[in-house]
Design an enzyme around this catalytic site. Sequence first.
Site, PDB file in Angstrom:
ATOM      1  N   GLY A 159       1.912  -5.029   6.463  1.00  0.00           N
ATOM      2  CA  GLY A 159       2.101  -6.438   6.161  1.00  0.00           C
ATOM      3  C   GLY A 159       3.070  -6.602   5.012  1.00  0.00           C
ATOM      4  N   ILE A 161       2.693  -6.563   1.711  1.00  0.00           N
ATOM      5  CA  ILE A 161       2.596  -5.575   0.634  1.00  0.00           C
ATOM      6  C   ILE A 161       2.980  -4.197   1.146  1.00  0.00           C
ATOM      7  CG2 ILE A 161       1.053  -4.483  -1.034  1.00  0.00           C
ATOM      8  CD1 ILE A 161      -0.583  -7.071  -1.040  1.00  0.00           C
ATOM      9  N   ARG A 181      -2.002  -1.089  13.424  1.00  0.00           N
ATOM     10  CA  ARG A 181      -2.006  -1.607  14.789  1.00  0.00           C
ATOM     11  C   ARG A 181      -0.694  -1.267  15.489  1.00  0.00           C
ATOM     12  NH1 ARG A 181      -3.143  -7.770  13.743  1.00  0.00           N
ATOM     13  NH2 ARG A 181      -1.487  -7.299  12.258  1.00  0.00           N
ATOM     14  N   THR A 240      -5.436  -0.168  -3.483  1.00  0.00           N
ATOM     15  CA  THR A 240      -5.305  -1.398  -4.270  1.00  0.00           C
ATOM     16  C   THR A 240      -5.686  -2.604  -3.429  1.00  0.00           C
ATOM     17  OG1 THR A 240      -2.965  -1.595  -3.660  1.00  0.00           O
ATOM     18  CG2 THR A 240      -3.465  -0.436  -5.712  1.00  0.00           C
ATOM     19  N   ARG A 242      -9.049  -3.111  -0.952  1.00  0.00           N
ATOM     20  CA  ARG A 242     -10.473  -3.399  -1.070  1.00  0.00           C
ATOM     21  C   ARG A 242     -11.242  -2.087  -1.020  1.00  0.00           C
ATOM     22  NH1 ARG A 242      -8.421  -7.279  -2.308  1.00  0.00           N
ATOM     23  NH2 ARG A 242      -8.706  -9.450  -1.661  1.00  0.00           N
ATOM     24  N   GLU A 271     -17.683  -5.207  -9.069  1.00  0.00           N
ATOM     25  CA  GLU A 271     -16.770  -5.524 -10.169  1.00  0.00           C
ATOM     26  C   GLU A 271     -17.359  -6.653 -11.014  1.00  0.00           C
ATOM     27  OE1 GLU A 271     -12.887  -6.352  -8.610  1.00  0.00           O
ATOM     28  OE2 GLU A 271     -12.703  -4.416  -7.618  1.00  0.00           O
ATOM     29  N   HIS A 290      -8.739  -3.790 -11.422  1.00  0.00           N
ATOM     30  CA  HIS A 290      -8.338  -4.793 -10.429  1.00  0.00           C
ATOM     31  C   HIS A 290      -7.227  -5.697 -10.988  1.00  0.00           C
ATOM     32  CE1 HIS A 290      -9.869  -7.012  -6.609  1.00  0.00           C
ATOM     33  NE2 HIS A 290      -8.549  -7.009  -6.685  1.00  0.00           N
TER      34      HIS A 290
END
Length: 335
Positions: A159, A161, A181, A240, A242, A271, A290
Amino acid sequence: MKIAILDDYQDAVRQLDSFALLQGHEVKVFANSARGSGQLALRLASFDALVLIRERTVFSKALLQKLPHLKLISQTGKVSGHIDVEAATANGIVIVEGSGDPTAPAELTWALIMAAARRIPQYVHNLQQGLWQMASSEPQYNGLGVALKGRTLGVWGYGKIGRMVAGYGKAFGMRVIIWGRDASRAAAVEDGYLAASSKEQFFAEADVLSLHLRLNDATREIVTAEDLARMKPTAIFVNTSRAELVAADALLHGLREGRPGCAALDVFESEPLKPDNPLLKMDNVVATPHLGYVEKDGYELYFRTAFQNVVDFANGTPKNVLNPDALTKRPFGNG
């Protein structure tokens, strides 16, 4: 409106230029988190609107039902499973969304890769203790860092990022392979990258493997202990996105077993992360609290939209509404 801004750990939001948009409203900024729906309900019971910083607080059906005055949740960025949208709609709570930019999380990802590859945090810490050119007091972790040129970067998720991180890898002279995918791999090949033929190949070949996936039912725990066991003992695993993308305890076990050899992490299952977490005690882990989106330009972008969404709602002209059915449940705006 009476507005609460939640989980502003650094008390940074009131310093933003965009904070001026809320002038004329009663605003309370919470710099510390509350735990449990009961404590949160007491804290938030009197507010008309909440501004959420990404997914730092989860809003379950039980919690939403304890907030009778709540009319609006303004989300920085997009809602990502931390709000029970159906329950909010049923209770007449409008949810408005914003937008984001991939630059800050992509740059943070690359900073972590560089830090892990060259063992920078470890060297810095030991230098402060008077130890010259020592990465660790444990011999098995006191080896040399490595350059990235010529090594293989694996990017799972192509995507916004993932594309940027792949581009950074190319600029550093890395061999870049993509997994994801079919459409993602096809797009990567069109852009001149390699597509892994299987997940097994992807994990086995990567010298640096970085996750860039959204968390949903299909991707939760998509990285298994078996996947990690295929990685090289010299490989760096980077997350970075999840923490829940990785099976529970699989990474901790893998690091202890030596596959992968190192991890660079910005996300954790709970967190803020407690200081006694075993990952923080490991010489082969580089961890940040985070920070992927925690950056001045990104904050201005996130909060300008989130605050403008609050203003529009208060003026009776709501925009960027995720659950329009909630608008019919009760009156909104200053009137």
